[in-house]
Design a protein around this motif. Structure first.
Motif, PDB file in Angstrom:
ATOM      1  N   LEU A 120       6.027  49.900  10.391  1.00  0.00           N
ATOM      2  CA  LEU A 120       5.719  49.097  11.580  1.00  0.00           C
ATOM      3  C   LEU A 120       6.209  47.661  11.423  1.00  0.00           C
ATOM      4  O   LEU A 120       6.578  47.007  12.411  1.00  0.00           O
ATOM      5  N   LYS A 121       6.216  47.177  10.192  1.00  0.00           N
ATOM      6  CA  LYS A 121       6.625  45.788   9.940  1.00  0.00           C
ATOM      7  C   LYS A 121       8.140  45.632   9.948  1.00  0.00           C
ATOM      8  O   LYS A 121       8.669  44.606  10.389  1.00  0.00           O
ATOM      9  N   ARG A 122       8.869  46.647   9.458  1.00  0.00           N
ATOM     10  CA  ARG A 122      10.316  46.509   9.267  1.00  0.00           C
ATOM     11  C   ARG A 122      11.146  47.042  10.421  1.00  0.00           C
ATOM     12  O   ARG A 122      12.251  46.557  10.667  1.00  0.00           O
ATOM     13  N   VAL A 123      10.642  48.049  11.117  1.00  0.00           N
ATOM     14  CA  VAL A 123      11.417  48.659  12.209  1.00  0.00           C
ATOM     15  C   VAL A 123      11.092  47.943  13.513  1.00  0.00           C
ATOM     16  O   VAL A 123       9.930  47.892  13.932  1.00  0.00           O
ATOM     17  N   LYS A 124      12.122  47.405  14.136  1.00  0.00           N
ATOM     18  CA  LYS A 124      11.902  46.616  15.349  1.00  0.00           C
ATOM     19  C   LYS A 124      11.443  47.482  16.516  1.00  0.00           C
ATOM     20  O   LYS A 124      10.556  47.090  17.280  1.00  0.00           O
ATOM     21  N   LEU A 125      12.063  48.642  16.668  1.00  0.00           N
ATOM     22  CA  LEU A 125      11.728  49.513  17.795  1.00  0.00           C
ATOM     23  C   LEU A 125      11.305  50.880  17.268  1.00  0.00           C
ATOM     24  O   LEU A 125      12.144  51.644  16.787  1.00  0.00           O
ATOM     25  N   VAL A 126      10.014  51.156  17.336  1.00  0.00           N
ATOM     26  CA  VAL A 126       9.489  52.449  16.916  1.00  0.00           C
ATOM     27  C   VAL A 126       9.323  53.325  18.157  1.00  0.00           C
ATOM     28  O   VAL A 126       8.598  52.969  19.092  1.00  0.00           O
ATOM     29  N   GLU A 127      10.015  54.442  18.156  1.00  0.00           N
ATOM     30  CA  GLU A 127       9.975  55.350  19.309  1.00  0.00           C
ATOM     31  C   GLU A 127       9.320  56.660  18.873  1.00  0.00           C
ATOM     32  O   GLU A 127       9.972  57.527  18.280  1.00  0.00           O
ATOM     33  N   PRO A 128       8.019  56.833  19.142  1.00  0.00           N
ATOM     34  CA  PRO A 128       7.281  58.015  18.663  1.00  0.00           C
ATOM     35  C   PRO A 128       7.841  59.345  19.153  1.00  0.00           C
ATOM     36  O   PRO A 128       7.682  60.369  18.487  1.00  0.00           O
ATOM     37  N   HIS A 129       8.506  59.342  20.305  1.00  0.00           N
ATOM     38  CA  HIS A 129       8.999  60.606  20.849  1.00  0.00           C
ATOM     39  C   HIS A 129      10.304  61.041  20.196  1.00  0.00           C
ATOM     40  O   HIS A 129      10.728  62.189  20.363  1.00  0.00           O
ATOM     41  N   LYS A 130      10.973  60.162  19.451  1.00  0.00           N
ATOM     42  CA  LYS A 130      12.204  60.507  18.749  1.00  0.00           C
ATOM     43  C   LYS A 130      11.852  60.901  17.318  1.00  0.00           C
ATOM     44  O   LYS A 130      11.837  60.069  16.404  1.00  0.00           O
ATOM     45  N   HIS A 131      11.555  62.172  17.130  1.00  0.00           N
ATOM     46  CA  HIS A 131      11.016  62.639  15.861  1.00  0.00           C
ATOM     47  C   HIS A 131      12.012  62.541  14.712  1.00  0.00           C
ATOM     48  O   HIS A 131      11.632  62.225  13.584  1.00  0.00           O
ATOM     49  N   VAL A 132      13.266  62.833  14.985  1.00  0.00           N
ATOM     50  CA  VAL A 132      14.282  62.777  13.927  1.00  0.00           C
ATOM     51  C   VAL A 132      14.444  61.350  13.421  1.00  0.00           C
ATOM     52  O   VAL A 132      14.422  61.089  12.211  1.00  0.00           O
ATOM     53  N   ARG A 133      14.621  60.401  14.335  1.00  0.00           N
ATOM     54  CA  ARG A 133      14.802  58.997  13.941  1.00  0.00           C
ATOM     55  C   ARG A 133      13.559  58.469  13.228  1.00  0.00           C
ATOM     56  O   ARG A 133      13.675  57.742  12.216  1.00  0.00           O
ATOM     57  N   LEU A 134      12.391  58.821  13.712  1.00  0.00           N
ATOM     58  CA  LEU A 134      11.157  58.349  13.081  1.00  0.00           C
ATOM     59  C   LEU A 134      11.020  58.903  11.671  1.00  0.00           C
ATOM     60  O   LEU A 134      10.622  58.188  10.739  1.00  0.00           O
ATOM     61  N   THR A 135      11.386  60.159  11.483  1.00  0.00           N
ATOM     62  CA  THR A 135      11.319  60.774  10.153  1.00  0.00           C
ATOM     63  C   THR A 135      12.291  60.094   9.189  1.00  0.00           C
ATOM     64  O   THR A 135      11.952  59.797   8.038  1.00  0.00           O
ATOM     65  N   LEU A 136      13.518  59.845   9.662  1.00  0.00           N
ATOM     66  CA  LEU A 136      14.501  59.168   8.813  1.00  0.00           C
ATOM     67  C   LEU A 136      14.049  57.755   8.453  1.00  0.00           C
ATOM     68  O   LEU A 136      14.263  57.292   7.327  1.00  0.00           O
ATOM     69  N   ASN A 137      13.424  57.080   9.398  1.00  0.00           N
ATOM     70  CA  ASN A 137      12.892  55.744   9.106  1.00  0.00           C
ATOM     71  C   ASN A 137      11.805  55.801   8.040  1.00  0.00           C
ATOM     72  O   ASN A 137      11.735  54.924   7.163  1.00  0.00           O
ATOM     73  N   PHE A 138      10.957  56.821   8.115  1.00  0.00           N
ATOM     74  CA  PHE A 138       9.913  56.979   7.098  1.00  0.00           C
ATOM     75  C   PHE A 138      10.531  57.184   5.705  1.00  0.00           C
ATOM     76  O   PHE A 138      10.118  56.551   4.733  1.00  0.00           O
TER      77      PHE A 138
END
Length: 320
Positions: A120-138
């Motif tokens: 939450l601190k490092r990613v400027k735009l968190v999009e919960p509905h984009k599961h692939v991008r959110l997983t890669l960010n994690f």
């Protein structure tokens, strides 16, 4: 504690609920559960339609990194590092659960893992509905956390190294053993996470969006860097422990040698005093008032000469 993240007009809205509190979630939301119990997990599973057995594996502290896909539900288990409560520089690893289906994204952690806060601190735009991008960010943020912890461990190791140069105790060496154990945990976790990442990148859903390709490459680079750092630090630490075990023995031998010299020097006046303390007649200087001081002076002088000779011989051997 349950947190629900949803995107409203490109802004991330966060709602917090207690485990026993009733709430509803909209499609496309991200649900994060920290320190859960089985009842809370079953409630979320029923609400999202994700297989409850996937979510319940979060309660197993020995769960290793893996990927499981079943009937539209995807389970990703990542090994995450965390600091043991109240123990400095003693890290271990625990599971972080990511599970999602077409409509919902769920994360679960049972320990105080900073992965969500870091995201939450490092990613400027968190999009919960984009599961692939959110997983890669994690996974990317997880690799950076490992690197940060490895740097702290290396700094702590350097501090112990300076202490060990003159130490004769086992305390610092035992701390190095604990650090080595931590690096073993980290190495196992990183290799497991790398295996999960490799399997994910082979899935068709992770090859679908070109906008995620750069993030994929960055994640692979960061993960490889963490693995390489961990391997290097383990090799250095292993050699350091062997070297400093010998250093401690050498330091102890120097102390024992010094004590031996002192013992030999003190034995000279002790021997003289023992001889003159015997019960027999015609002891030299027995009839003179200054006999005691003569004998004492000769004993001290002989002890000093003996000390000089021992020191000279010892130093000469060191030069040789």
């Amino acid at each position: 504690m349950i947190k629900v993240f949803k995107e409203v007009e490109k802004n991330l809205v966060i709602q917090e609920f207690q485990d026993d509190e009733k709430f509803e979630v909209e499609s496309g939301s991200w649900i994060h559960i920290s320190n859960p119990n089985a009842e809370t997990i079953n409630k979320v599973a029923k609400m999202t339609g994700i297989n409850s057995s996937m979510l319940l594996c979060a309660l197993d502290e020995e769960e290793s990194a893996r990927l499981d896909i079943d009937d539209g539900d995807t389970l990703i288990v990542l090994d995450t590092p965390y600091l043991e409560d109240g123990v400095s520089f003693e890290y271990t690893t625990g599971p972080f659960i990511i599970a999602y289906n077409r409509n919902y994204y769920v994360t679960i952690c049972t320990k105080n893992v900073e992965l969500v806060n870091e995201l939450l601190k490092r990613v400027k735009l968190v999009e919960p509905h984009k599961h692939v991008r959110l997983t890669l960010n994690f996974i990317y943020r997880l690799a950076t956390i490992f690197i940060t912890y490895l740097k702290k461990i290396n700094a702590h190791t350097n501090t112990l190294e300076n202490k060990l140069r003159t130490s004769t105790r086992n305390k610092e060496l035992l701390e190095l053993m604990d650090t080595n154990k931590t690096l073993v945990y980290f190495s196992t976790a990183l290799n497991g996470n790398k295996g999960v990442l490799s399997r994910l990148l082979k899935l068709q859903s992770y090859k679908k969006y070109e906008s995620d390709f750069d993030l994929m490459e960055d994640t692979i680079v960061e993960m490889d860097q963490a693995i390489e750092m961990c391997s290097i630090y383990r090799n250095i630490l292993s050699g350091m422990m062997d070297a400093f075990a010998s250093v401690i023995n050498n330091n102890l031998n120097v102390i024992m040698k010094t004590l031996s010299v002192v013992t030999i020097v003190l034995s000279i006046p002790t021997l003289v005093a023992s001889i003159f303390g015997m019960n027999f007649t015609n002891i030299p200087f027995d009839d003179t008032p200054w006999g005691f001081w003569v004998i004492t002076g000769v004993s001290i002088f002989t002890a000093i000469i003996g000390a000089i000779i021992l020191i000279f011989v010892t130093n000469r051997r060191k030069k040789d």
